[in-house]
Design a protein around this motif. Structure first.
Motif, short mmCIF file in Angstrom:
data_model
loop_
_atom_site.label_atom_id
_atom_site.label_comp_id
_atom_site.label_asym_id
_atom_site.label_seq_id
_atom_site.Cartn_x
_atom_site.Cartn_y
_atom_site.Cartn_z
N SER A 79 1.27 -7.45 15.57
CA SER A 79 2.61 -7.70 14.60
C SER A 79 2.89 -6.91 13.32
O SER A 79 2.30 -5.77 13.09
CB SER A 79 1.97 -9.03 13.57
N ALA A 80 3.93 -6.68 12.61
CA ALA A 80 4.10 -5.60 11.24
C ALA A 80 3.35 -5.93 10.60
O ALA A 80 2.42 -7.35 10.38
CB ALA A 80 5.29 -6.84 10.72
N GLN A 81 2.21 -4.21 9.99
CA GLN A 81 1.84 -4.32 9.71
C GLN A 81 2.00 -3.67 8.22
O GLN A 81 3.04 -2.98 8.36
CB GLN A 81 0.81 -3.79 9.89
N SER A 82 1.69 -3.83 7.18
CA SER A 82 1.59 -3.24 5.96
C SER A 82 0.58 -1.97 5.81
O SER A 82 -0.54 -1.72 5.79
CB SER A 82 1.25 -3.61 4.29
N GLY A 83 0.76 -0.39 5.71
CA GLY A 83 0.57 1.00 5.89
C GLY A 83 0.86 1.96 4.65
O GLY A 83 1.95 2.04 3.66
N LEU A 84 0.27 3.27 4.29
CA LEU A 84 0.39 3.91 3.72
C LEU A 84 0.38 5.22 4.04
O LEU A 84 -0.44 5.68 5.32
CB LEU A 84 -0.28 4.15 2.66
N ASP A 85 1.16 5.86 3.93
CA ASP A 85 1.36 7.59 4.65
C ASP A 85 0.62 8.44 3.81
O ASP A 85 1.68 8.65 2.85
CB ASP A 85 2.10 8.03 5.13
N PHE A 86 -0.45 8.62 3.98
CA PHE A 86 -1.58 9.81 2.60
C PHE A 86 -0.65 10.77 3.40
O PHE A 86 -0.98 11.72 3.96
CB PHE A 86 -2.66 9.54 2.55
N GLY A 87 -0.46 11.99 2.41
CA GLY A 87 0.02 13.23 2.35
C GLY A 87 1.51 13.62 3.45
O GLY A 87 1.41 13.94 4.07
N CYS A 88 2.25 13.01 3.01
CA CYS A 88 3.34 12.32 3.02
C CYS A 88 4.26 13.64 3.02
O CYS A 88 4.98 13.84 4.24
CB CYS A 88 3.98 11.23 2.90
N GLY A 89 3.50 14.55 2.77
CA GLY A 89 5.46 16.04 2.30
C GLY A 89 6.20 15.37 1.26
O GLY A 89 6.81 14.80 1.18
N PRO A 90 7.24 16.31 1.73
CA PRO A 90 8.22 16.67 0.68
C PRO A 90 9.31 16.48 2.27
O PRO A 90 10.71 15.73 1.42
CB PRO A 90 8.90 18.09 0.77
N PRO A 92 8.88 13.04 4.32
CA PRO A 92 8.60 11.27 4.85
C PRO A 92 9.03 11.40 6.56
O PRO A 92 10.25 11.43 5.98
CB PRO A 92 8.68 10.14 3.25
N THR A 93 8.82 11.05 7.35
CA THR A 93 9.30 10.51 8.84
C THR A 93 8.22 9.87 9.48
O THR A 93 8.88 8.91 10.01
CB THR A 93 9.44 12.87 9.19
N LEU A 107 4.31 5.40 0.73
CA LEU A 107 4.17 6.91 0.41
C LEU A 107 2.65 7.37 -0.70
O LEU A 107 2.90 6.80 -1.65
CB LEU A 107 5.52 7.47 0.10
N TYR A 108 2.17 8.73 -0.75
CA TYR A 108 1.28 9.04 -1.20
C TYR A 108 1.43 10.41 -1.08
O TYR A 108 1.27 10.76 0.18
CB TYR A 108 0.06 8.56 -1.89
#
Length: 214
Positions: A79-90, A92-93, A107-108
Motif C-alpha cells: 500500500s502507499a507508504q511514507s519514505g525519505l530519499d536520503f542523499g537525493c542530490g541536486p 531528485p528523481t 528529501l534530504y
C-alpha cells in the motif's frame, strides 16, 4: 590515519590497495574497504563535483537506471507508504518515481536539501542511491539511516559492491575522489546480523534491508 574502522570501530584492519592518489584499507571485522581520511576532499570540493552531475527527472536513461531499485522496493510495499530519499542530490528523481506509484517521499541531502526536520521523523522506507559510498563517517551515518526506519520498514540502497583485491585494483568505481567507503555483501550481512535486519541482494548493486519488528 585513524586507528579504528570508520564503520564498526574495530582495530583489526590492514592495507588493501594503494594507487597514485590514495591508500585503501580493509576491516577484518566488518569487511568495509575505506580510504585514508587524509585523502578526503573538502566539503566545497566535494559539492563542486556533485554539481557537475547532470542527473535529471527528464532523463529517460536515468529513470531506467533508478527503476532497478524503485521497482523491487515498490513490490515490497502493498500500500502507499511514507519514505525519505536520503542523499537525493541536486536533481531528485527517485522520489518522483515513487510518488508516481502512490508513495509520499521527503528529501534530504547534506549539500542540496539540508532539511534537518526530515531527520527528526521515522519512515516506512528510506532510499539511499549512489550515496553510501560517499560517507566519511559511515558508523554515524549508518546509525542515522537505521534510526529513520520504523520497525518493519525498508532501507533500499544502491551502491557498487567490493569483490576482491584483484578486481578492486582494476575497478573504476574507486577512482571517483568522492567515493571513500566501499561495501561488500559481507559488510551488509555483518550489519544486518548486528542491527536486526533482513537483507536481500537484488542484482549486483541493489540491496534491500528490512528492520525486524522484534
Amino acid at each position: 590515519m585513524s586507528h579504528t574502522c570508520p564503520l564498526c570501530a574495530s582495530d583489526n584492519f590492514a592495507d588493501f590497495h594503494q594507487d597514485k592518489r590514495r591508500r585503501y584499507f580493509r576491516c577484518g571485522h566488518c569487511f568495509l574497504v575505506f580510504v585514508d581520511p587524509a585523502s578526503f576532499l573538502s566539503a566545497d570540493e566535494e559539492k563542486a563535483i556533485y554539481q557537475q552531475h547532470e542527473n535529471s527527472p527528464d532523463d529517460v536513461g536515468y529513470r531506467q537506471f533508478l527503476s532497478r531499485i524503485a521497482e523491487p522496493l515498490h513490490k515490497c510495499m502493498p500500500s502507499a507508504q511514507s519514505g525519505l530519499d536520503f542523499g537525493c542530490g541536486p536533481g531528485p528523481t527517485l522520489s518522483l518515481m515513487l510518488e508516481d506509484k502512490g508513495h509520499s517521499v521527503a528529501l534530504y541531502d547534506p549539500f542540496f536539501v539540508p532539511d534537518g526536520a526530515a531527520l527528526n521523523k521515522t519512515y516506512d522506507f528510506v532510499t539511499c542511491t549512489e550515496a553510501i559510498e560517499h560517507f566519511h563517517y559511515p558508523k554515524r551515518e549508518w546509525g542515522q539511516l537505521i534510526s529513520l526506519i520504523k520497525p518493519g520498514g525498508w532501507l533500499a540502497l544502491m551502491t557498487k559492491l567490493v569483490k576482491d583485491a584483484e578486481a578492486f585494483s582494476r575497478w573504476h568505481y574507486k577512482n571517483d575522489p568522492t567515493h571513500v567507503s566501499f561495501f561488500s555483501r559481507e559488510t551488509f550481512r555483518f550489519l544486518a546480523d548486528r542491527d536486526g535486519l533482513d537483507v536481500d541482494f537484488v542484482g549486483n548493486d541493489v540491496i534491500l534491508l528490512r528492520k525486524k519488528t522484534a
